[in-house]
Design a protein around this motif. Structure first.
Motif, PDB file in Angstrom:
ATOM      1  N   LEU A  76       0.948  -1.381   0.097  1.00  0.00           N
ATOM      2  CA  LEU A  76      -0.380   0.348  -0.391  1.00  0.00           C
ATOM      3  C   LEU A  76       0.934   1.241   0.270  1.00  0.00           C
ATOM      4  N   SER A  77       1.260   1.755  -1.298  1.00  0.00           N
ATOM      5  CA  SER A  77       1.949   2.443  -1.261  1.00  0.00           C
ATOM      6  C   SER A  77       1.261   4.306  -1.088  1.00  0.00           C
ATOM      7  N   SER A  78       2.431   5.481  -0.328  1.00  0.00           N
ATOM      8  CA  SER A  78       1.757   6.141  -0.036  1.00  0.00           C
ATOM      9  C   SER A  78       0.436   6.909  -1.378  1.00  0.00           C
ATOM     10  N   ARG A  79       1.144   6.536  -2.652  1.00  0.00           N
ATOM     11  CA  ARG A  79       0.340   6.903  -4.153  1.00  0.00           C
ATOM     12  C   ARG A  79      -0.422   6.478  -4.366  1.00  0.00           C
ATOM     13  N   ALA A  80      -0.459   5.142  -3.791  1.00  0.00           N
ATOM     14  CA  ALA A  80      -2.216   4.281  -3.910  1.00  0.00           C
ATOM     15  C   ALA A  80      -3.135   4.711  -2.469  1.00  0.00           C
ATOM     16  N   MET A  81      -2.417   4.867  -1.295  1.00  0.00           N
ATOM     17  CA  MET A  81      -3.700   5.826   0.040  1.00  0.00           C
ATOM     18  C   MET A  81      -3.922   6.762  -0.758  1.00  0.00           C
ATOM     19  N   ALA A  82      -3.130   7.944  -1.512  1.00  0.00           N
ATOM     20  CA  ALA A  82      -3.432   8.997  -1.938  1.00  0.00           C
ATOM     21  C   ALA A  82      -4.146   9.238  -3.051  1.00  0.00           C
ATOM     22  N   ALA A  83      -4.682   8.082  -3.868  1.00  0.00           N
ATOM     23  CA  ALA A  83      -5.254   7.986  -5.313  1.00  0.00           C
ATOM     24  C   ALA A  83      -6.845   8.613  -5.091  1.00  0.00           C
ATOM     25  N   PRO A  84      -7.096   8.813  -6.623  1.00  0.00           N
ATOM     26  CA  PRO A  84      -8.951   9.408  -5.560  1.00  0.00           C
ATOM     27  C   PRO A  84     -10.054   8.160  -5.776  1.00  0.00           C
ATOM     28  N   LEU A  85     -10.412   8.205  -6.128  1.00  0.00           N
ATOM     29  CA  LEU A  85     -12.004   6.510  -5.862  1.00  0.00           C
ATOM     30  C   LEU A  85     -12.004   6.260  -7.093  1.00  0.00           C
ATOM     31  N   ALA A  86     -11.424   7.149  -7.877  1.00  0.00           N
ATOM     32  CA  ALA A  86     -11.994   6.362  -9.516  1.00  0.00           C
ATOM     33  C   ALA A  86     -10.382   5.175  -9.789  1.00  0.00           C
ATOM     34  N   GLU A  87      -9.459   5.046  -9.568  1.00  0.00           N
ATOM     35  CA  GLU A  87      -8.377   4.674  -9.280  1.00  0.00           C
ATOM     36  C   GLU A  87      -8.169   2.954  -8.156  1.00  0.00           C
ATOM     37  N   ARG A  88      -9.319   3.646  -7.168  1.00  0.00           N
ATOM     38  CA  ARG A  88      -9.553   2.363  -6.756  1.00  0.00           C
ATOM     39  C   ARG A  88     -10.993   1.182  -7.118  1.00  0.00           C
ATOM     40  N   LEU A  89     -11.898   1.771  -7.803  1.00  0.00           N
ATOM     41  CA  LEU A  89     -12.539   1.008  -8.835  1.00  0.00           C
ATOM     42  C   LEU A  89     -11.739   0.441  -9.949  1.00  0.00           C
ATOM     43  N   PHE A  90     -10.640   0.393  -9.974  1.00  0.00           N
ATOM     44  CA  PHE A  90      -9.982  -0.604 -11.534  1.00  0.00           C
ATOM     45  C   PHE A  90      -9.648  -1.380 -10.501  1.00  0.00           C
ATOM     46  N   THR A  91      -9.073  -1.646  -8.881  1.00  0.00           N
ATOM     47  CA  THR A  91      -8.540  -2.492  -8.305  1.00  0.00           C
ATOM     48  C   THR A  91      -9.933  -3.495  -8.164  1.00  0.00           C
ATOM     49  N   LEU A  92     -10.885  -3.489  -8.050  1.00  0.00           N
ATOM     50  CA  LEU A  92     -12.238  -4.646  -8.671  1.00  0.00           C
ATOM     51  C   LEU A  92     -12.122  -5.409  -9.775  1.00  0.00           C
ATOM     52  N   ALA A  93     -12.972  -6.535  -9.692  1.00  0.00           N
ATOM     53  CA  ALA A  93     -13.226  -7.049 -10.315  1.00  0.00           C
ATOM     54  C   ALA A  93     -14.070  -6.362 -11.844  1.00  0.00           C
TER      55      ALA A  93
END
Length: 920
Positions: A76-93
């Motif tokens: 869990l890099s600092s970049r990932a933790m600060a990324a917008p929610l759009a990026e989190r959607l790409f981590t899902l199926a």
């Protein structure tokens, strides 16, 4: 149990919390037992939910930890933790069917952790209910993180590939939420719709006013592609004029999950039962009493200026002074100019922040003076960009005082420490009454800045006459003679309802009033429903039957709806065919029946004489007649007419009493009034449902166009400085009605010119938000609001050549108008500064004209395009305006030049006068 999730929660909880508890088991136990994600008992049914709760516990603990960086898990890099929610959607199926609640919750809480936010118990409970696919009614104090819960619902909806809507009561809030969501989800995924403008309207996330969503819900019903809706400030459900827009989606979108949010909901049991019955989906009521910043309450009987000074001196700034009229707010801002609340260094910082902004409107000078002094002004009468400047400077903690109206209670983002009520009563549009508990608590709840203040202050002033009488008593002391001689100040005779500390205490401690249904049916409601595929007649019947009104009221509404339906058929607005009902084929795609009398307008436009030289102006008068009266503007028109009439009567030697009697007869202009009243009376006889409202002939837009005044000139003409925002909104309503309600087939070239004139003017006065959205698409850095105002001011006004041509024509003809009044100082205000042209030279130049003519025409014919020519160059335009005279010689003209670089720099066309005189 979701073992991996629970194991992850306990393991990471132990790693983060080892210093405090010493063991993973202790950490897990601590969160289950004492941190209390106390979801409702009916939400505890599955072991999977326990796994989710453990995830919440672990992430909540990490968010609360003060040393997150070194103890973050690998991967869990600092970049990932600060990324917008759009990026989190790409981590899902990629397939929504394979997305689990655990996955969504983990991804969202990872985002929360990256923001270093602390989850409150109510937020945790709401998140769990959202992941459980329930409706949520969120009733928590202002500043307790409702926006984060809203983001969670939208995130969950997008993870399931659903479209989400976020509704707000006012356009300022819509735009604010729009840009916040752009930052979280990316500008390409977020759109905005307000009725005046739309940006990226096909986006999967839409911010809009409640009315926009209501119209979509009426048109599409259960087939609407809307998976989730956030209804912010849901207490507007009880608003007398607009509450129906908050009720309509609840009635018509059974497929949709709702998040209803407000700090002042009152009893919500009815909504819980109704939503569950209507949709078959569970409803969770989540309440929270924890305020991030607690409030203290004080009732003051000292003069207002002393109260303000005391708050500033005791470190209670910034202070928001609540007045309930725009005039009162502006006057209080002016009163505060005599006292220095800011240091020289603070004033220098303010000057730096606003250095690139142009304050071009008449009120701009006063507004800038207030701002530079550290005093903000905030009310609906201001131009939007001025309000944005105040909001941003407040966010930067540069304003010590903001004087404003109760717009603060609508959730406008003005962070403040103290709220100071100048009164506890206000005029509600019908009568003056004490503040409702809901209004008081909505406004008071804005006090206290999370992260800045340890508490917020709510102060209410005693009535002014009470304070003055206490001062007189104190001055008299114990001397009985002096006390007897006191002449006590009386309370105001108008606009006042008495209040005291008992009233203040009741407003603090009472529960908000119950939300009352305001359902109603208009022809727009019917028109929207009847456009549903397969016809909407039965849908309309169901809508009335299922609304939240009492049975007796439903019968009345049903009869009204049938009368409306018949009137739409009679007016040929809708037509029946073998496929059902449809809009008449001759109406444009964006046809709108937005205003209550639009049907009358469509019926009557056909009766105008298209061959008349005033056809376009008469059409404009009909459009204005169906709009709400801008009372402040009309009052100023009457004031000007009275001043002129008084001067005439004085010059004629009329006695004072007769003059006063004559002035009572003066009213604002109502062009074409006889025709409007007679046609409306006939229309209302055939359509009795419109008799509830009166038609309103007036001339604001027509007056402006006939005089060919710019926005600034019109403001100055009638002294509308504190109502510039009202004028802009009214002109926007006129423009929208011209574009959307007047059918294309009856528009002449002159009508299209009206559209271009008003559309160009509105754009020039206060640019739309499209530019900011475009900027966001270029990168992920959002400009500050002050930077935004500066950026919009720097827009290239020459880019849209057609619109810029209108501005140049307006500026050139303004010279003709000033010359017709022999106002040569006015001529110079529209010219590039020069030593060549002076008032004296203009006097000398025009003397031969006035020797030959009695009048310089400014009629519509004089403004016709045939008398105006342009030679367009790369760096400048050369223009010629022929001047029409009363003898039809028409041999005088103006030659001028517009430097395009100067126009871009100043945001307006500035003319260089080359020649003024007779041809030949």
């Amino acid at each position: 149990m979701a073992v991996p999730a629970l194991e992850l929660a306990l393991t990471e909880g132990a790693a983060v919390g080892a210093d405090d508890s010493g063991s993973a088991v202790a950490v897990g136990s601590f969160f289950f037992e004492s941190h209390a994600v106390k979801a409702r008992s009916n939400a505890r049914g599955t072991l999977e939910r326990l796994g989710m709760r453990a995830i919440v516990a672990a992430f909540s603990f990490r968010a609360r930890g003060k040393a997150l960086g070194p103890r973050c898990p690998q991967g869990l890099s600092s970049r990932a933790m600060a990324a917008p929610l759009a990026e989190r959607l790409f981590t899902l199926a990629p397939d929504p069917r394979n997305v689990s609640g655990d996955d969504v919750l983990t991804a969202f809480l990872d985002y929360v952790k990256g923001l270093n936010l602390e989850l409150y118990p109510a937020q945790e409970e709401a998140l769990l209910e959202i992941i459980a696919n329930k409706h949520v009614i969120l009733n928590t104090p202002t500043g307790s993180g409702k926006s984060l819960v809203a983001s969670a619902l939208i995130f969950h909806a997008r993870a399931l590939d659903q479209r989400a809507f976020y509704t707000c009561p006012i356009k300022a809030l819509v735009s604010e939420k729009f840009f916040n969501l752009c930052k979280e989800f990316g500008p390409e995924n977020v759109g905005m719709m307000t009725g005046d403008a739309s940006v990226n309207r096909d986006a999967p996330i839409i911010c809009c006013t409640a009315e926009i969503l209501a119209n979509i819900a009426l048109r599409e019903g259960d087939s609407a592609d809307i998976g989730a809706v956030v209804m912010d400030e849901f207490h507007y459900y009880a608003d007398r004029e607009r509450g129906v827009a908050w009720q309509t989606p609840l009635l018509t979108l059974p497929q949709t999950r709702f998040l209803l949010m407000s700090a002042t909901l009152g009893d919500t049991k009815f909504f819980q039962d109704d939503l569950e019955k209507r949709t078959g989906r569970g409803v969770a009521i989540v309440r929270g009493a924890i305020r991030p910043v607690p409030l203290t309450y004080t009732y003051q009987d000292t003069p207002l200026h002393e109260t303000i000074t005391g708050l500033i001196k005791n470190g209670r700034a910034p202070v928001y002074i609540v007045s309930f009229t725009q005039r009162g707010a502006a006057e209080e801002a002016q009163n505060l100019m005599s006292v220095d609340f800011c240091t020289k260094d603070e004033k220098r910082r303010i000057a730096e922040e606003i250095s690139g902004i142009r304050f071009l409107t008449p009120f701009g000078r006063d507004f800038q003076r207030f701002i530079r002094h550290g005093v903000g002004l905030h009310h609906a009468g201001l131009l939007p960009k001025y309000r944005l400047i105040v909001e941003k400077l407040a966010q930067l903690s540069l304003l010590k005082i903001i004087s404003g109206t109760d717009t603060l209670g609508v959730g406008v983002n003005v962070p403040i420490r103290s709220v100071l009520f100048t009164k506890l009563c206000k005029y509600d549009g019908e009568k003056t009454s004490l503040l409702s508990v809901r209004d008081f608590q909505q406004i008071a709840g804005r006090a206290g800045r999370k992260g800045f203040d340890d508490e917020g202050d709510i102060v209410a002033q005693a009535p002014e006459h009470v304070i003055e009488n206490l001062r007189l008593e104190a001055k008299a002391g114990s001397d009985p003679v002096k006390k007897k001689r006191i002449v006590r100040k009386k309370p105001p005779e108008k606009g006042y309802v008495p209040w005291d500390k008992t009233v203040f205490d009741r407003l603090i401690t009472s529960q908000p009033e119950p939300l009352v249904s305001r359902f109603d049916v208009t022809h727009s409601t019917l028109l929207n429903v009847l456009q549903r595929q397969g016809g909407g007649c039965m849908a309309m019947v169901r809508l009335v039957d299922q609304c939240h009104e009492r049975p007796a009221k439903k019968k009345i509404i049903g009869k009204q709806a049938f009368a409306l339906y018949q009137s739409l058929l009679d007016a040929n607005i809708i037509e029946r065919d073998e496929y059902g009902l449809s809009l008449h084929v001759d109406l444009q795609d964006d046809f709108s029946l937005h205003h209550a009398h639009s049907l009358y307008l469509l019926d009557t436009l056909e009766k105008l004489d298209r061959e008349s030289g005033t056809y376009a102006l008469d059409l404009l008068s009909l459009v204005e007649a169906i709009l709400e009266n801008p009372d402040f503007i009309l009052m100023r028109q009457v004031d000007k007419l009275k001043t002129e009439r008084m001067a005439q009567l004085k010059a004629a030697g009329v006695e004072y009493d007769e003059r006063i009697a004559e002035l009572e007869k003066v009213e604002y202009s109502k062009p074409h009034a006889e025709f409007i009243y007679s046609t409306f009376n006939e229309f209302s006889r055939i359509h009795p449902w419109v008799s509830r409202e009166s038609i309103r002939p007036k001339a604001v837009a027509r007056d402006m166009f006939e005089q060919y005044l710019s926005f600034t000139e019109y403001v100055r003409e009638y002294g509308l400085e504190r109502g510039e925002g009202l004028l802009l909104r009214y002109l926007s309503e006129v423009y929208r009605a011209l574009v959307q309600t007047v059918p294309t087939h009856i528009k002449t070239d002159e009508v299209f010119e009206l559209e271009l004139y008003f559309g160009t003017m509105i754009r020039a006065v206060d640019s739309s938000l499209i530019d900011e959205w475009e900027r966001l698409k270029q990168g992920d850095v959002r400009p500050t609001r002050v930077e935004l105002a500066e950026e919009l001011d720097k827009n290239d006004i020459t880019k849209d050549e057609r619109a810029f041509t209108v501005l140049v024509r307006n500026a050139t003809f303004a010279l003709v108008r000033y010359l017709s009044f022999r106002n040569h100082e006015g001529v110079l205000t529209g010219l590039e500064p020069s030593t060549e042209w002076t008032v004296r030279k203009l006097d000398e130049t025009m003397t031969p004209y006035w020797a030959e003519h009695n009048e310089l025409l400014t009629t519509p014919k004089a403004r016709a395009t045939e008398h105006f020519t342009i030679e367009k160059g790369a760096h400048g335009w050369r223009v010629r305006q022929v001047m029409l005279d009363d003898h039809e010689h028409n041999d005088w003209y103006i030659d001028a030049e517009v430097n395009l670089d100067v126009a871009r720099a100043t945001g307006q066309p500035i003319l260089k006068l080359l020649y003024l005189g007779q041809s030949g």
